[in-house]
Design an enzyme around this catalytic site. Sequence first.
Site, PDB file in Angstrom:
ATOM      1  N   THR A 110       2.241   9.971   1.416  1.00 35.10           N
ATOM      2  CA  THR A 110       2.561   8.569   1.719  1.00 35.10           C
ATOM      3  C   THR A 110       2.940   7.896   0.395  1.00 35.10           C
ATOM      4  OG1 THR A 110       0.184   8.086   1.666  1.00 35.10           O
ATOM      5  CG2 THR A 110       1.194   8.377   3.822  1.00 35.10           C
ATOM      6  N   LYS A 155      -3.288  15.518   0.194  1.00 35.17           N
ATOM      7  CA  LYS A 155      -2.553  14.289  -0.061  1.00 35.17           C
ATOM      8  C   LYS A 155      -3.561  13.179  -0.268  1.00 35.17           C
ATOM      9  CE  LYS A 155      -1.478  11.140   2.079  1.00 35.17           C
ATOM     10  NZ  LYS A 155      -1.999   9.723   1.979  1.00 35.17           N
ATOM     11  N   THR A 195     -11.577  13.912   1.512  1.00 38.78           N
ATOM     12  CA  THR A 195     -10.537  13.112   0.888  1.00 38.78           C
ATOM     13  C   THR A 195      -9.615  12.610   1.973  1.00 38.78           C
ATOM     14  OG1 THR A 195      -8.801  13.111  -0.771  1.00 38.78           O
ATOM     15  CG2 THR A 195      -9.086  15.126   0.460  1.00 38.78           C
ATOM     16  N   GLU A 228      -2.618   5.779  -7.101  1.00 37.98           N
ATOM     17  CA  GLU A 228      -1.574   4.761  -6.990  1.00 37.98           C
ATOM     18  C   GLU A 228      -1.499   3.940  -8.275  1.00 37.98           C
ATOM     19  OE1 GLU A 228      -1.647   4.107  -2.159  1.00 37.98           O
ATOM     20  OE2 GLU A 228      -2.832   2.779  -3.430  1.00 37.98           O
ATOM     21  N   ASN A 241      -0.119  -1.865  -2.980  1.00 37.33           N
ATOM     22  CA  ASN A 241      -0.958  -2.217  -1.847  1.00 37.33           C
ATOM     23  C   ASN A 241      -0.680  -3.612  -1.309  1.00 37.33           C
ATOM     24  OD1 ASN A 241      -3.006   0.043  -1.223  1.00 37.33           O
ATOM     25  ND2 ASN A 241      -2.894  -0.011  -3.451  1.00 37.33           N
ATOM     26  N   SER A 296       5.239  -3.097   4.327  1.00 41.68           N
ATOM     27  CA  SER A 296       6.642  -3.539   4.393  1.00 41.68           C
ATOM     28  C   SER A 296       7.587  -2.420   4.029  1.00 41.68           C
ATOM     29  CB  SER A 296       6.835  -4.727   3.462  1.00 41.68           C
ATOM     30  OG  SER A 296       6.500  -4.392   2.135  1.00 41.68           O
TER      31      SER A 296
END
EC number: 2.3.1.35
Length: 394
Positions: A145, A171, A182, A266, A389, A394
Amino acid sequence: MHELPKGYTYAVAAAGFKKKDRLDLGLIVSGPPAVCAGVFTTNLFQAAPVRVCRNALASSATVRAIVVNSGQANACTGEQGVRDCETVRGMVGDLAGVPARDVLPASTGVIGPRLKLELWRAALPALQESLGQAGPEDVAQAMMTTDTRHKVASRVVELSGGRVRLLGMAKGAGMIGPNMATMLSFLVCDAQVDAAWWSGVLSREADRSFNRVIVDGDTSTNDTSLALANGASGVNADSAADREILAQAVRDVLHALAYELVRDAEGGTKVARICVTGAASDADAELVARAVGTSPLVKTALFGQDANWGRVVCAAGRSGAVFPPEKLTLRFGDVLVFAQGRPESGDLDALLEPVMKASDIPIAIDLGAGTGSFEVLASDLTREYVSINADYRS
């Protein structure tokens, strides 16, 4: 190059669940029935695929296939979400030539929306055409993702009966601070194993690896880790010595994947290895390690390459662990920065500059209260994490 476990085939497709022309549907099929172990999220809101997997493994320890999609979590979708999962199991079972009950589903993406079954149906021909042509790295990519890279690790071990291969994929880049496994992780192995022993190995080694990584302290609704062993090598791990070798290989694969999860956090730029020793108990050591690893103040200091030792000491002190503050010692890398209730003398900023510039930063805390210990891997907290985040839907 990875030496692939025998008896598995792979398939991928771009179904357009969230973005067009991006791999977002993956399939792993075992030729022989595979012994399967699973560990799952402890979040009370458990996604439909988690519920389906739990029920499937409660009735049978063997499976034939795992189907995974990104872009749609199928979480908080009620009983209709479970029915959608069952529809997917039927479709994939027909495609792979296995009973629907032997297909385990896993999903990741935005919480709330139902699966877009029309997109699943439209993607099945491409998935079928890909079966046997794709590899595990393709499936690892289809799981992604916000990940910036796919994550695959493998090991080959020699048991008394011959050669055995293991390969794991995972992932995850955000919503990671789990108390189970995870985001998503699949391990495939070609050894013959005892089902109860295999389940114990996965549970124990997931606790030592995936349960000790922190990106943001959140536990997803979809966290799933599955481990398959199909016996296609013809090698039986039935002796104590063989089992120890195989368990160590599982440990190595899961630890490698856990590190990659934090390295790909991230927006992340740092991996902090926070090692707490000298605690009154392992539980107290864990309290301190997790308090430091989840502290936004510590994590932003790591991002800024600022050895702000006061934030680490502060987090330890409010963790709930009991220890004599005057006995705590703190090191960044090999540099002692705090002991006997006060900072060390000298130009600490100059000494710590090369430590803080590195991508991996060891932080060692000794509480001086006993023999308990615990270690976590934690990412830093960056502007990019907030941006990712803030715009995730969107």
